[in-house]
Design a protein around this motif. Sequence first.
Motif, short mmCIF file in Angstrom:
data_model
loop_
_atom_site.label_atom_id
_atom_site.label_comp_id
_atom_site.label_asym_id
_atom_site.label_seq_id
_atom_site.Cartn_x
_atom_site.Cartn_y
_atom_site.Cartn_z
N VAL A 30 0.84 -1.14 0.05
CA VAL A 30 -0.02 -0.03 0.02
C VAL A 30 0.89 1.38 0.08
O VAL A 30 0.23 2.40 0.10
N GLY A 31 2.11 1.16 -0.15
CA GLY A 31 3.10 2.27 -0.32
C GLY A 31 3.09 2.82 0.85
O GLY A 31 3.63 4.36 0.72
N LEU A 32 3.19 2.52 2.03
CA LEU A 32 3.58 2.93 3.46
C LEU A 32 5.09 2.70 3.75
O LEU A 32 5.79 1.93 3.12
N LEU A 33 5.63 3.77 4.57
CA LEU A 33 7.18 3.90 4.84
C LEU A 33 7.14 3.45 6.44
O LEU A 33 6.44 3.92 7.12
N CYS A 112 -3.62 -0.83 10.49
CA CYS A 112 -3.78 -1.39 11.88
C CYS A 112 -2.97 -2.48 12.27
O CYS A 112 -2.30 -2.72 13.37
N PHE A 113 -3.04 -3.71 11.16
CA PHE A 113 -2.64 -4.85 11.48
C PHE A 113 -0.89 -4.55 11.52
O PHE A 113 -0.24 -5.19 12.24
N GLY A 114 -0.61 -4.00 10.35
CA GLY A 114 0.82 -3.78 10.14
C GLY A 114 1.67 -2.90 11.07
O GLY A 114 2.52 -3.28 11.68
N GLY A 115 0.70 -2.13 11.66
CA GLY A 115 1.38 -1.05 13.15
C GLY A 115 1.67 -1.91 13.87
O GLY A 115 2.27 -1.73 14.85
N LEU A 179 -0.17 7.54 10.96
CA LEU A 179 -1.23 6.67 11.60
C LEU A 179 -0.52 5.29 11.87
O LEU A 179 -0.52 4.76 13.05
N PHE A 180 0.39 4.81 10.83
CA PHE A 180 0.93 3.50 11.07
C PHE A 180 1.78 3.60 12.43
O PHE A 180 2.15 2.75 13.27
N GLN A 181 2.56 4.75 12.18
CA GLN A 181 3.68 4.89 13.17
C GLN A 181 3.24 4.83 14.70
O GLN A 181 3.58 4.41 15.46
N THR A 185 4.15 2.83 17.72
CA THR A 185 4.80 3.52 18.86
C THR A 185 3.92 3.03 20.11
O THR A 185 4.42 2.44 21.11
N LYS A 186 2.64 3.05 20.08
CA LYS A 186 1.69 2.58 20.99
C LYS A 186 2.03 1.17 21.50
O LYS A 186 1.77 1.12 22.54
#
Length: 282
Positions: A30-33, A112-115, A179-181, A185-186
Motif C-alpha cells: 500500500v506504499g507505506l513507509l 492497523c494490523f501492520g502497525g 497513523l501506522f507509526q 509506537t503505542k
Amino acid sequence: MKKRDLIMAAAVMASALLQAFAMNTFLEPVGLLPSGFTGIASLLSRIAGTLGIHFTTSVGMVALNIPVAMFCYRQIGKKFVIFSMVQVVLSSMFLQILASEPLFDDVLLNICFGGFLYGLAISIALKGNASTAGMDFIALYVSNRLGKSIWQYVFVFNCCLLCVFGALFGWEHAGYSILFQFIATKTIDNFYHRFKRVTLQITTQKPKEVVKEYVSFCKHGISVVDGYGGYSGKNMSLLHTVVSTYEVQDILFHLTKVDPALIVNVMPTETFIGSFYQKPLE
C-alpha cells in the motif's frame, strides 16, 4: 548465560521474521513507509529508483546501521549491539525471501494490523535484550542516560521523516504512514516497560531476613517501618522500595523464598525524584 543467549537468539529471529512479514505484507503493497533507519533506507531506495539507481532497502538498512552500531558498541552494551545487528541482517534477508502479497485490500486494515505487528516485532527484540538497531540504538542510549522512555520523541522524528516522504511522493500515503507509526509506537509503549517504575509495599514478619535477601541481589534502597497488624496484633514491618517493572518478578521470586507469607502491594510510580540505579544493557 547459555539459556539467556538462546532466549536472545530466539527473540532476534522472531523479531526479524515478524518485522519483514509486516513490511512485505502490510507496508509495501500500500506504499507505506516504516519507521527509523528502515524508513530512511526505504525512502532512499524510492528516491534512487526515481533517478534510475538501484538501491535496495535491505542494503540501506545494513549500511545505515553500521556507524551507529560502532558508536553504541561501548556506550550501550557489546552483546546488545551484536544481537541487534544480527536482527538487522536477518530482517534484511527475510525481506528478500518473504513474498510481498497483501492480506487486505483495505488500507486502514493494513495500517492497523501492520502497525501492531511492526511494533510487536520491535517489542520482542527489546524484551529479548536486543533491538532492531537504528533509532532503537539512539532511543535506548538516551533513555539509559535520562532513566526514562523517549519513544514519544522517536515518534516525532518519524513524523518529520514522513513529512519529507509526503513532500516527495504524496501526502496521502504520508498521512497513512504517520497513523501506522502511531499504532506501532503505542504497541511498543504498552509491551516494553524497562524504564517504567513501580513502588513495592511489602508487609512481613521477617523484616531482617527479607531485607538481607533484597540487598544481596538488588541495588535499590529499601526503607523499613516497624508496626503491628491491626487484625492479628502481631509485630509487622512495612518495607518500601521503588524498582523497574522488569525487576518485579525476580524480586518476588527471591523474597517469597525467605518469607512465603509476605504481602506485596505493587503500585505504579508516576514521578520519581532522586538517584535511581538503572541496570545497564549487556
